[in-house]
Design a protein around this motif. Structure first.
Motif, PDB file in Angstrom:
ATOM      1  N   LEU A  11      58.472  75.530 103.721  1.00  0.00           N
ATOM      2  CA  LEU A  11      58.240  74.440 102.796  1.00  0.00           C
ATOM      3  C   LEU A  11      59.559  73.960 102.212  1.00  0.00           C
ATOM      4  O   LEU A  11      60.439  74.758 101.896  1.00  0.00           O
ATOM      5  CB  LEU A  11      57.313  74.912 101.669  1.00  0.00           C
ATOM      6  N   THR A  12      59.681  72.643 102.082  1.00  0.00           N
ATOM      7  CA  THR A  12      60.792  72.030 101.366  1.00  0.00           C
ATOM      8  C   THR A  12      60.231  71.484 100.059  1.00  0.00           C
ATOM      9  O   THR A  12      59.323  70.639 100.080  1.00  0.00           O
ATOM     10  CB  THR A  12      61.436  70.908 102.192  1.00  0.00           C
ATOM     11  N   PHE A  13      60.749  71.974  98.945  1.00  0.00           N
ATOM     12  CA  PHE A  13      60.195  71.664  97.632  1.00  0.00           C
ATOM     13  C   PHE A  13      61.005  70.589  96.912  1.00  0.00           C
ATOM     14  O   PHE A  13      62.224  70.461  97.105  1.00  0.00           O
ATOM     15  CB  PHE A  13      60.202  72.917  96.746  1.00  0.00           C
ATOM     16  N   GLY A  14      60.309  69.856  96.049  1.00  0.00           N
ATOM     17  CA  GLY A  14      60.991  69.018  95.076  1.00  0.00           C
ATOM     18  C   GLY A  14      61.529  69.875  93.944  1.00  0.00           C
ATOM     19  O   GLY A  14      61.317  71.095  93.919  1.00  0.00           O
ATOM     20  N   SER A  15      62.182  69.231  92.993  1.00  0.00           N
ATOM     21  CA  SER A  15      62.824  69.980  91.907  1.00  0.00           C
ATOM     22  C   SER A  15      61.873  70.316  90.771  1.00  0.00           C
ATOM     23  O   SER A  15      62.249  70.999  89.821  1.00  0.00           O
ATOM     24  CB  SER A  15      64.023  69.199  91.374  1.00  0.00           C
ATOM     25  N   GLY A  16      60.638  69.840  90.862  1.00  0.00           N
ATOM     26  CA  GLY A  16      59.630  70.243  89.896  1.00  0.00           C
ATOM     27  C   GLY A  16      59.460  69.290  88.728  1.00  0.00           C
ATOM     28  O   GLY A  16      60.390  68.568  88.355  1.00  0.00           O
ATOM     29  N   THR A  17      58.254  69.278  88.166  1.00  0.00           N
ATOM     30  CA  THR A  17      57.944  68.514  86.960  1.00  0.00           C
ATOM     31  C   THR A  17      57.259  69.444  85.974  1.00  0.00           C
ATOM     32  O   THR A  17      56.241  70.057  86.314  1.00  0.00           O
ATOM     33  CB  THR A  17      57.010  67.327  87.264  1.00  0.00           C
ATOM     34  N   GLN A  18      57.851  69.566  84.798  1.00  0.00           N
ATOM     35  CA  GLN A  18      57.260  70.391  83.747  1.00  0.00           C
ATOM     36  C   GLN A  18      56.255  69.540  82.982  1.00  0.00           C
ATOM     37  O   GLN A  18      56.623  68.519  82.394  1.00  0.00           O
ATOM     38  CB  GLN A  18      58.347  70.903  82.809  1.00  0.00           C
ATOM     39  N   LEU A  19      55.005  69.964  83.011  1.00  0.00           N
ATOM     40  CA  LEU A  19      53.952  69.227  82.299  1.00  0.00           C
ATOM     41  C   LEU A  19      53.673  69.901  80.958  1.00  0.00           C
ATOM     42  O   LEU A  19      53.390  71.099  80.910  1.00  0.00           O
ATOM     43  CB  LEU A  19      52.672  69.191  83.134  1.00  0.00           C
ATOM     44  N   THR A  20      53.777  69.119  79.909  1.00  0.00           N
ATOM     45  CA  THR A  20      53.412  69.566  78.570  1.00  0.00           C
ATOM     46  C   THR A  20      52.151  68.826  78.142  1.00  0.00           C
ATOM     47  O   THR A  20      52.058  67.600  78.319  1.00  0.00           O
ATOM     48  CB  THR A  20      54.539  69.275  77.567  1.00  0.00           C
ATOM     49  N   VAL A  21      51.190  69.570  77.597  1.00  0.00           N
ATOM     50  CA  VAL A  21      49.952  68.955  77.110  1.00  0.00           C
ATOM     51  C   VAL A  21      49.923  69.100  75.596  1.00  0.00           C
ATOM     52  O   VAL A  21      49.960  70.223  75.060  1.00  0.00           O
ATOM     53  CB  VAL A  21      48.714  69.615  77.746  1.00  0.00           C
ATOM     54  N   LEU A  22      49.872  67.977  74.929  1.00  0.00           N
ATOM     55  CA  LEU A  22      49.918  67.947  73.468  1.00  0.00           C
ATOM     56  C   LEU A  22      48.507  67.949  72.882  1.00  0.00           C
ATOM     57  O   LEU A  22      47.642  67.246  73.389  1.00  0.00           O
ATOM     58  CB  LEU A  22      50.669  66.697  73.002  1.00  0.00           C
ATOM     59  N   PRO A  23      48.279  68.726  71.831  1.00  0.00           N
ATOM     60  CA  PRO A  23      46.928  68.775  71.232  1.00  0.00           C
ATOM     61  C   PRO A  23      46.581  67.482  70.504  1.00  0.00           C
ATOM     62  O   PRO A  23      47.445  66.707  70.147  1.00  0.00           O
ATOM     63  CB  PRO A  23      47.032  69.961  70.262  1.00  0.00           C
TER      64      PRO A  23
END
Lengths: 116, 116
Positions: free
Chosen positions: A104-116
């Motif tokens: 697999l060749t991966f992207g650099s990623g996305t950090q998902l934050t979910v706000l209340p």
């Protein structure tokens, strides 16, 4: 050569809002495409994969992604974010070619934050 | 059933020391992959085994990196004369079969290597 670009290293959404994580790929041959999720101090878990069948792919935890060849995109969506969706998400590509390791060749990623 | 396990989970090494990282794949899985994940980045392919045969080592960054899987199950990634740039999380993944269209890669939790 194959590569993956994830637009936006950090995305914040409110709980209950739409989640959209973007992924564009480049590949000289038809690709396999994947979305993985990584929780802190854990390994990667497969969310969904595209393998040249249906262009709209449904995965676990309510996520889905649509393969658009004309846009070379494979964006990940979820209609309503939950707090438990907070994690890092990786888009990945693998070639169909035989004889390769099919790594697999991966992207650099996305950090998902979910706000209340 | 048991997933992919890796040991140690954390390793601190002084620059110049040799380290050995272990991966126990899921029983019966033919394919085994090693990836390196630097801080804030996606995993990058290092090497691939099909049973005991190392079919692709194109991602190993230098000749200080060596991997083996002598009996086609457990694998060890060895890094000689560690350097600070080797600090990363090393992920192991196994798959029943090389084909990404059918068989998922299952990831272990990783070994976090810090070289001081």
């Amino acid at each position: 050569a194959q590569s993956v670009t994830q637009l936006g290293s950090h995305v914040s959404v409110s709980e209950g809002a739409l989640v959209l994580l973007r992924c564009n790929y480049s590949s000289s041959v038809p690709p396999y495409l994947f979305w993985y999720v990584q929780y802190p101090n854990q390994g990667l878990q497969l969310l969904l994969k595209y393998t040249s069948a249906a262009t709209l792919v449904k995965g676990i935890n309510g996520f889905e992604a649509e393969f658009k060849k004309s846009e070379t995109s494979f964006h990940l969506t979820k209609p309503s974010a939950h707090m438990s969706d907070a994690a890092e998400y990786f888009c990945a590509v693998s070639l169909l070619s035989s004889g390769s390791a099919r790594q697999l060749t991966f992207g650099s990623g996305t950090q998902l934050t979910v706000l209340p | 059933g048991a997933g992919v396990s890796q040991s140690p989970r954390y390793k601190v090494a002084k620059r110049g020391q040799d380290v050995a990282l272990r991966c126990d794949p899921i029983s019966g899985h033919v394919s085994l992959f090693w990836y390196q994940q630097a801080l804030g980045q996606g995993p990058e392919f290092l090497t691939y085994f099909q049973n005991e045969a190392q079919l692709d080592k194109s991602g190993l960054p230098s000749d200080r990196f060596f991997a083996e899987r002598p009996e086609g199950s457990v694998s060890t990634l060895k890094i000689q004369r560690t350097q600070q740039e080797d600090s990363a999380v090393y992920l192991c993944a196994s798959s029943l079969n090389p084909s990404p269209g059918v068989y998922e890669q299952y990831f272990g939790p990783g070994t976090r290597l810090t070289v001081t």
